[in-house]
Design a protein around this motif. Structure first.
Motif, PDB file in Angstrom:
ATOM      1  N   ASN A  57      -6.324  24.385  26.530  1.00 30.45           N
ATOM      2  CA  ASN A  57      -7.378  24.026  25.417  1.00 30.45           C
ATOM      3  C   ASN A  57      -8.013  22.599  25.902  1.00 30.45           C
ATOM      4  OD1 ASN A  57      -7.109  26.283  23.402  1.00 30.45           O
ATOM      5  ND2 ASN A  57      -5.646  24.822  22.696  1.00 30.45           N
ATOM      6  N   ILE A  58      -9.189  22.775  25.763  1.00 28.92           N
ATOM      7  CA  ILE A  58      -9.559  20.952  25.806  1.00 28.92           C
ATOM      8  C   ILE A  58      -9.162  20.495  24.555  1.00 28.92           C
ATOM      9  CG2 ILE A  58     -12.426  20.193  25.761  1.00 28.92           C
ATOM     10  CD1 ILE A  58     -11.198  22.382  28.885  1.00 28.92           C
ATOM     11  N   ILE A  59      -9.168  19.138  24.902  1.00 24.31           N
ATOM     12  CA  ILE A  59      -8.936  18.419  23.748  1.00 24.31           C
ATOM     13  C   ILE A  59      -9.576  16.608  24.421  1.00 24.31           C
ATOM     14  CG2 ILE A  59      -6.885  16.665  23.404  1.00 24.31           C
ATOM     15  CD1 ILE A  59      -4.898  18.895  23.956  1.00 24.31           C
ATOM     16  N   ILE A  60     -10.443  16.254  23.083  1.00 25.10           N
ATOM     17  CA  ILE A  60     -11.273  14.987  23.150  1.00 25.10           C
ATOM     18  C   ILE A  60     -10.800  14.097  22.332  1.00 25.10           C
ATOM     19  CG2 ILE A  60     -13.680  14.333  23.006  1.00 25.10           C
ATOM     20  CD1 ILE A  60     -13.300  16.190  25.339  1.00 25.10           C
ATOM     21  N   GLU A  61     -10.289  13.061  22.602  1.00 20.94           N
ATOM     22  CA  GLU A  61      -9.821  12.307  21.520  1.00 20.94           C
ATOM     23  C   GLU A  61     -10.619  10.898  21.572  1.00 20.94           C
ATOM     24  OE1 GLU A  61      -5.848   9.001  20.692  1.00 20.94           O
ATOM     25  OE2 GLU A  61      -5.708  10.594  22.402  1.00 20.94           O
ATOM     26  N   PHE A  62     -10.918  11.129  19.873  1.00 21.68           N
ATOM     27  CA  PHE A  62     -12.056   9.525  19.609  1.00 21.68           C
ATOM     28  C   PHE A  62     -10.937   8.505  19.846  1.00 21.68           C
ATOM     29  CE2 PHE A  62     -14.332  13.330  19.661  1.00 21.68           C
ATOM     30  CZ  PHE A  62     -15.918  12.937  20.224  1.00 21.68           C
ATOM     31  N   SER A  63     -11.768   7.547  19.866  1.00 20.31           N
ATOM     32  CA  SER A  63     -11.319   5.983  19.085  1.00 20.31           C
ATOM     33  C   SER A  63     -10.860   4.789  18.246  1.00 20.31           C
ATOM     34  CB  SER A  63     -12.800   4.533  19.861  1.00 20.31           C
ATOM     35  OG  SER A  63     -13.974   4.717  19.044  1.00 20.31           O
ATOM     36  N   GLU A  64     -12.054   6.606  17.273  1.00 20.59           N
ATOM     37  CA  GLU A  64     -11.787   5.895  15.712  1.00 20.59           C
ATOM     38  C   GLU A  64     -11.563   7.299  15.046  1.00 20.59           C
ATOM     39  OE1 GLU A  64     -15.416   4.166  14.023  1.00 20.59           O
ATOM     40  OE2 GLU A  64     -15.816   3.883  16.017  1.00 20.59           O
ATOM     41  N   VAL A  65     -11.702   7.667  13.368  1.00 20.35           N
ATOM     42  CA  VAL A  65     -11.711   8.559  12.873  1.00 20.35           C
ATOM     43  C   VAL A  65     -13.478   9.063  13.091  1.00 20.35           C
ATOM     44  CG1 VAL A  65     -12.096   9.116  10.270  1.00 20.35           C
ATOM     45  CG2 VAL A  65     -10.434   8.302  11.431  1.00 20.35           C
ATOM     46  N   MET A  66     -13.807  10.662  13.126  1.00 16.06           N
ATOM     47  CA  MET A  66     -14.724  11.219  13.165  1.00 16.06           C
ATOM     48  C   MET A  66     -15.706  11.874  11.880  1.00 16.06           C
ATOM     49  SD  MET A  66     -15.784   9.908  16.400  1.00 16.06           S
ATOM     50  CE  MET A  66     -16.757  10.555  16.576  1.00 16.06           C
ATOM     51  N   ASP A  67     -17.455  11.610  11.910  1.00 13.95           N
ATOM     52  CA  ASP A  67     -17.602  12.774  11.109  1.00 13.95           C
ATOM     53  C   ASP A  67     -17.356  14.462  11.234  1.00 13.95           C
ATOM     54  OD1 ASP A  67     -19.543  14.238   9.400  1.00 13.95           O
ATOM     55  OD2 ASP A  67     -20.933  12.751   9.860  1.00 13.95           O
ATOM     56  N   THR A  68     -16.403  15.473  11.124  1.00 18.02           N
ATOM     57  CA  THR A  68     -16.018  16.685  11.782  1.00 18.02           C
ATOM     58  C   THR A  68     -17.217  17.591  12.221  1.00 18.02           C
ATOM     59  OG1 THR A  68     -15.356  17.286   9.591  1.00 18.02           O
ATOM     60  CG2 THR A  68     -14.012  16.467  11.047  1.00 18.02           C
ATOM     61  N   THR A  69     -18.986  17.156  11.726  1.00 17.82           N
ATOM     62  CA  THR A  69     -19.471  18.362  11.143  1.00 17.82           C
ATOM     63  C   THR A  69     -20.422  17.766  12.555  1.00 17.82           C
ATOM     64  OG1 THR A  69     -20.867  16.461   9.871  1.00 17.82           O
ATOM     65  CG2 THR A  69     -19.351  18.055   8.465  1.00 17.82           C
ATOM     66  N   THR A  70     -20.054  16.724  13.049  1.00 21.22           N
ATOM     67  CA  THR A  70     -21.328  16.467  14.575  1.00 21.22           C
ATOM     68  C   THR A  70     -20.230  16.600  15.753  1.00 21.22           C
ATOM     69  OG1 THR A  70     -20.335  13.514  14.659  1.00 21.22           O
ATOM     70  CG2 THR A  70     -22.082  13.960  13.538  1.00 21.22           C
ATOM     71  N   VAL A  71     -19.139  16.938  15.185  1.00 19.91           N
ATOM     72  CA  VAL A  71     -18.236  17.567  17.385  1.00 19.91           C
ATOM     73  C   VAL A  71     -18.233  19.207  16.676  1.00 19.91           C
ATOM     74  CG1 VAL A  71     -15.798  17.503  18.005  1.00 19.91           C
ATOM     75  CG2 VAL A  71     -17.044  15.160  16.254  1.00 19.91           C
ATOM     76  N   THR A  72     -19.328  19.156  17.396  1.00 24.06           N
ATOM     77  CA  THR A  72     -19.274  20.877  17.400  1.00 24.06           C
ATOM     78  C   THR A  72     -19.245  21.389  18.854  1.00 24.06           C
ATOM     79  OG1 THR A  72     -21.433  20.559  17.997  1.00 24.06           O
ATOM     80  CG2 THR A  72     -21.189  20.109  15.807  1.00 24.06           C
ATOM     81  N   ALA A  73     -18.921  22.327  19.054  1.00 21.40           N
ATOM     82  CA  ALA A  73     -18.795  23.217  20.304  1.00 21.40           C
ATOM     83  C   ALA A  73     -19.629  24.638  20.188  1.00 21.40           C
ATOM     84  CB  ALA A  73     -17.312  24.143  20.069  1.00 21.40           C
ATOM     85  N   ASN A  74     -20.344  24.536  21.790  1.00 22.74           N
ATOM     86  CA  ASN A  74     -20.854  25.833  21.301  1.00 22.74           C
ATOM     87  C   ASN A  74     -20.636  26.919  21.634  1.00 22.74           C
ATOM     88  OD1 ASN A  74     -20.440  24.860  24.044  1.00 22.74           O
ATOM     89  ND2 ASN A  74     -21.020  26.666  25.183  1.00 22.74           N
ATOM     90  N   THR A  75     -21.479  28.125  21.097  1.00 25.37           N
ATOM     91  CA  THR A  75     -20.205  29.658  20.727  1.00 25.37           C
ATOM     92  C   THR A  75     -21.271  30.885  21.509  1.00 25.37           C
ATOM     93  OG1 THR A  75     -21.313  29.912  19.053  1.00 25.37           O
ATOM     94  CG2 THR A  75     -18.496  29.608  18.382  1.00 25.37           C
ATOM     95  N   GLY A  76     -21.888  29.770  22.627  1.00 22.39           N
ATOM     96  CA  GLY A  76     -23.043  31.296  23.664  1.00 22.39           C
ATOM     97  C   GLY A  76     -22.116  30.568  25.055  1.00 22.39           C
ATOM     98  N   SER A  77     -23.546  30.798  25.892  1.00 27.29           N
ATOM     99  CA  SER A  77     -23.768  30.510  27.538  1.00 27.29           C
ATOM    100  C   SER A  77     -24.109  29.126  27.024  1.00 27.29           C
ATOM    101  CB  SER A  77     -23.522  31.600  28.175  1.00 27.29           C
ATOM    102  OG  SER A  77     -25.404  31.930  27.689  1.00 27.29           O
ATOM    103  N   SER A  78     -25.072  28.952  26.133  1.00 31.60           N
ATOM    104  CA  SER A  78     -25.715  27.398  26.464  1.00 31.60           C
ATOM    105  C   SER A  78     -25.125  26.217  26.009  1.00 31.60           C
ATOM    106  CB  SER A  78     -27.455  27.676  25.095  1.00 31.60           C
ATOM    107  OG  SER A  78     -26.538  27.879  23.801  1.00 31.60           O
TER     108      SER A  78
END
Length: 188
Positions: free
Chosen positions: A62-83
């Protein structure tokens, strides 16, 4: 009637604040201010996993990203296609295209986000991870710039090399240094 403002004295939580105003006649008016938090510091990435310059990463990682503080989850997104459309991107070709993730990330605390690639990584391939600057913390601060692993991680080798014979020496031979040519399908 005058309106006032509170002076900014640094990020943090403020409590037990009150405002007292004395008029010309000496009368004092007071108001208690509920606890509040000030946050103007932009978020940063504190950890990429797999880390930069790591080799032999399991192809189903898996890919894991850890931020320095609590994030707005609606802005942390992944692409589901090849773009390369999500704010978290993984690419083996310098972000001309990106690998698809199965869905959005999971997060136990809205600080650490786990992304599941839709398929295994190709073997012995270097991948970079990018976090777009448009991710936001819970109060709307964005990162200063994109954050990217400069070198990337390399996926593991999935199997033994395949050897193909090109030329064989004749047997029997009286040559004490016979020549034999072959090809291997990967670096050895």
């Amino acid at each position: 009637a005058d309106n006032g403002s509170l002076a900014y004295s640094g990020d943090g939580t403020y409590s037990n604040c009150s405002i007292h105003v004395t008029d010309r006649a000496g009368n004092v008016g007071s108001i208690n201010i509920p606890e509040y938090r000030v946050d103007v510091v932009p978020p940063t990435v504190v950890r990429f996993s797999p880390a930069d310059n790591v080799t032999s990463v399991a192809r189903d990682s898996n890919i894991i990203i850890e931020f320095s503080e609590v994030m707005d989850t609606t802005t942390v997104t992944a692409n589901t296609g090849s773009s390369c459309s999500g704010t978290i991107q993984v690419s083996s070709d310098d972000f001309v295209s990106c690998i698809a993730m199965t869905a959005g990330p999971s997060s136990p605390d809205n600080i650490t986000f786990i992304f599941d690639p839709a398929s295994d990584f190709a073997e012995t391939t270097t991948y970079k991870i990018r976090v777009a600057s448009t991710v936001e913390d819970v109060v709307g601060n964005t990162m200063v710039s994109n954050d990217e692993t400069p070198h990337g991680f390399e996926s593991a080798d999935a199997g033994a090399p395949v050897i193909t014979q090109l030329t064989m020496f004749l047997s029997p031979t009286n040559d004490t240094a016979p020549s034999y040519s072959f090809r291997v399908n990967e670096s050895v």
